[in-house]
Structures are given as structure tokens and as C-alpha cells.
Design an enzyme around this catalytic site. Structure first.
Site, PDB file in Angstrom:
ATOM      1  N   CYS A  62     -11.236 -30.304  -4.676  1.00 58.51           N
ATOM      2  CA  CYS A  62      -9.562 -30.016  -4.455  1.00 58.51           C
ATOM      3  C   CYS A  62      -9.696 -28.365  -3.982  1.00 58.51           C
ATOM      4  O   CYS A  62      -8.736 -27.999  -2.347  1.00 58.51           O
ATOM      5  CB  CYS A  62      -8.522 -29.950  -6.005  1.00 58.51           C
ATOM      6  SG  CYS A  62      -9.175 -31.243  -6.924  1.00 58.51           S
ATOM      7  N   CYS A  65      -9.075 -27.838   0.778  1.00 58.58           N
ATOM      8  CA  CYS A  65      -8.182 -28.353   1.301  1.00 58.58           C
ATOM      9  C   CYS A  65      -7.666 -27.164   0.834  1.00 58.58           C
ATOM     10  O   CYS A  65      -6.655 -26.431   1.237  1.00 58.58           O
ATOM     11  CB  CYS A  65      -7.499 -29.783   0.514  1.00 58.58           C
ATOM     12  SG  CYS A  65      -8.315 -30.571   1.226  1.00 58.58           S
ATOM     13  N   HIS A  66      -7.084 -26.785  -0.792  1.00 56.34           N
ATOM     14  CA  HIS A  66      -6.137 -25.006  -1.117  1.00 56.34           C
ATOM     15  C   HIS A  66      -6.958 -24.281  -1.456  1.00 56.34           C
ATOM     16  O   HIS A  66      -7.855 -24.200  -2.535  1.00 56.34           O
ATOM     17  CB  HIS A  66      -6.230 -25.934  -2.572  1.00 56.34           C
ATOM     18  CG  HIS A  66      -4.951 -27.768  -2.603  1.00 56.34           C
ATOM     19  ND1 HIS A  66      -3.957 -27.700  -1.830  1.00 56.34           N
ATOM     20  CD2 HIS A  66      -5.471 -28.947  -2.880  1.00 56.34           C
ATOM     21  CE1 HIS A  66      -3.008 -28.981  -2.015  1.00 56.34           C
ATOM     22  NE2 HIS A  66      -4.419 -29.832  -2.334  1.00 56.34           N
ATOM     23  N   CYS A 161      17.011 -39.168 -28.217  1.00 55.59           N
ATOM     24  CA  CYS A 161      15.830 -38.057 -28.109  1.00 55.59           C
ATOM     25  C   CYS A 161      17.534 -36.835 -28.806  1.00 55.59           C
ATOM     26  O   CYS A 161      17.087 -36.129 -28.937  1.00 55.59           O
ATOM     27  CB  CYS A 161      15.680 -37.628 -26.852  1.00 55.59           C
ATOM     28  SG  CYS A 161      14.706 -39.042 -25.903  1.00 55.59           S
ATOM     29  N   CYS A 164      18.160 -35.275 -32.451  1.00 56.53           N
ATOM     30  CA  CYS A 164      17.406 -34.288 -32.574  1.00 56.53           C
ATOM     31  C   CYS A 164      17.665 -33.276 -31.635  1.00 56.53           C
ATOM     32  O   CYS A 164      18.167 -32.246 -31.981  1.00 56.53           O
ATOM     33  CB  CYS A 164      15.986 -34.384 -32.823  1.00 56.53           C
ATOM     34  SG  CYS A 164      15.650 -36.122 -34.465  1.00 56.53           S
ATOM     35  N   CYS A 206       7.381 -39.599 -29.999  1.00 58.41           N
ATOM     36  CA  CYS A 206       8.969 -38.990 -30.198  1.00 58.41           C
ATOM     37  C   CYS A 206       9.395 -40.863 -30.152  1.00 58.41           C
ATOM     38  O   CYS A 206       9.922 -41.570 -31.301  1.00 58.41           O
ATOM     39  CB  CYS A 206      10.353 -38.673 -29.431  1.00 58.41           C
ATOM     40  SG  CYS A 206       9.883 -37.109 -29.892  1.00 58.41           S
TER      41      CYS A 206
END
Length: 245
Positions: A62, A65-66, A161, A164, A206
Site C-alpha cells: 500500500c 502507491c500512497h 434501530c 432504541c 443489533c
């Protein structure tokens, strides 16, 4: 945005937004604040090593390139569309796209140690920065889908969701404070899990808690939910990789 207005009304205004960090006790906040005590930092260290490690048929890392520092703010901007893609991806999806197209290596598996390690390393680069979702009209229907998923009742318990995290946020459930569901700290180290986990894992937990059938890890619904959650948390401070109960 209609969904932002409705959330602000439910919470009493955008200034009343609270992160999960603010709802924790002092001991857990101290654990997160101290990098020598935060268990998520072990994953960050491993992620940094992976970032510099060459892989795949292209024999690239990685880091090849970065440039150093170029990932600052990146985690705060996902999910997003990538060049040549007809659907948005989350940060984990972007990591795997780079891995398969640039490194010519097999994609990391969902919730794999390597994927969590790299996402934790990248998330750390955005610590302290505001969540900044892309101003991209293509994300509007994706966020709308996420809002519908967030507010739609499901499972044997017939809960959403929002039941809550909007209607009962700040109240106690099982000895813990119900948060407002702002994804400021992912990936997070949950004491319940005794390991690091992604937002997808939390969403699946959840859904299982509502006795609903969770989506597969690669389902676009998770990206839609994250796009919605990141939009309504816009401007809040990233504190990843975080610690939570």
C-alpha cells in the site's frame, strides 16, 4: 435533507448529538484516550506493518502507491463511490478493491484480522477530524435506503434501530447507556467481544438482538445504513479506533 431534520427534531437539535465516547464512564474513556492502554492500538500496529508489506502478483505494498500522510481524512469520507464503480463501498470495500486491482492479491475475508488491522490503521489517520461525507448526489438514494432500513421494524421483536437509538437514546439497557448510533469510532474494540470489530458486525449484532435475519457481510444494505449514519453524524469528531463496552 429530510432525514437529518427528522433526527434533529427527535434529539432536540444537532447540538445535542452525542458520541458513544461521551456516554461511557470515565474509566473506559481513559482507556481509549491512552494509546498504551487502548487495546485497539495493537491492531493499528499490525495494520501499519501490513501497509508496508508487499503482496500479490504485482508485489506492491500500500505504501508504494500512497505517500505518508495521504490517508488523513479518508476514513471520515466513506462510504463513497470509487472510479468506475456503479455502487458505493465502505472503507473495508475500498481496501479490498485496492488489494484485488492494484496488488493483484485475493481479497481479505469479512471481519478478518488483516482487514480489521488495515481499517484500524487507516481510521487512526482521521482521528480528531470531522466526519465529512461526500457531497455526491449519487449517494442520496443510498442514504434514503439506509434511513428506511434504520427506521423500519423487523424481526420477531418488531423493533427498528430508531426505537432504541432515537427514541430511547440516553436511557439504560442492561447496565449500559443506549447511544445515538453515531459511527465515530469504528472499527471499535468492544469489551463484550474482547476484540476489534467493524460497524457491520455491530449492525448484525443489533439485528440478531431484534431476532431478525442479518444480511450477509457483503450485502449492500450495510453500506446504505453506514451512508445514512455517517451523513447524520456529519461534523462530529472521529475517535477511531475506539473502545466501547
Amino acid at each position: 435533507m429530510v432525514f437529518l431534520a427528522s433526527f434533529a427534531a427527535a434529539q432536540g437539535g444537532a447540538e445535542d448529538r452525542r458520541s458513544g465516547y461521551q456516554d461511557m464512564g470515565a474509566a473506559l474513556q481513559k482507556m481509549q484516550d491512552d494509546d498504551t492502554a487502548n487495546p485497539a492500538m495493537l491492531f493499528v500496529q499490525a495494520g501499519e506493518a501490513l501497509w508496508k508489506q508487499k503482496a500479490g502478483a504485482s508485489d506492491k505494498a500500500c505504501a508504494d502507491c500512497h505517500a505518508a500522510g495521504s490517508m488523513k481524512g479518508v476514513a471520515a469520507r466513506y462510504p463513497a463511490f470509487t472510479p468506475g464503480s456503479d455502487r458505493p463501498v465502505d472503507l473495508d470495500g475500498r481496501i479490498n478493491l485496492c488489494r484485488t486491482t492494484q496488488q493483484k492479491a485475493p481479497a481479505f475475508g469479512p471481519e478478518s484480522q488483516e482487514l480489521l488491522q488495515l481499517s484500524a490503521y487507516l481510521a487512526l489517520q482521521s482521528r480528531g477530524l470531522p466526519i465529512a461525507p461526500p457531497d455526491d448526489a449519487r449517494l442520496t438514494p443510498v442514504r434514503a435506503e439506509g434511513e428506511q432500513l434504520f427506521k423500519g421494524r423487523q424481526g420477531q421483536l418488531n423493533l427498528s434501530c430508531a426505537d432504541c437509538h432515537d427514541d430511547n437514546a440516553g436511557k439504560s439497557l442492561g447496565g449500559a447507556t443506549i447511544p445515538q448510533a453515531h459511527p465515530t469510532g469504528y472499527p471499535i474494540y468492544r469489551l463484550e467481544w474482547q476484540t476489534l470489530g467493524s460497524l457491520k458486525r455491530r449492525l448484525r449484532n443489533c439485528m440478531i438482538g431484534m431476532r431478525a435475519e442479518p444480511f450477509a457481510y457483503d450485502a449492500p444494505e450495510y453500506v446504505a445504513l453506514e451512508a445514512y449514519l455517517m451523513q447524520r453524524a456529519k461534523g462530529m469528531t472521529m475517535d477511531a479506533p475506539a473502545v466501547r463496552p
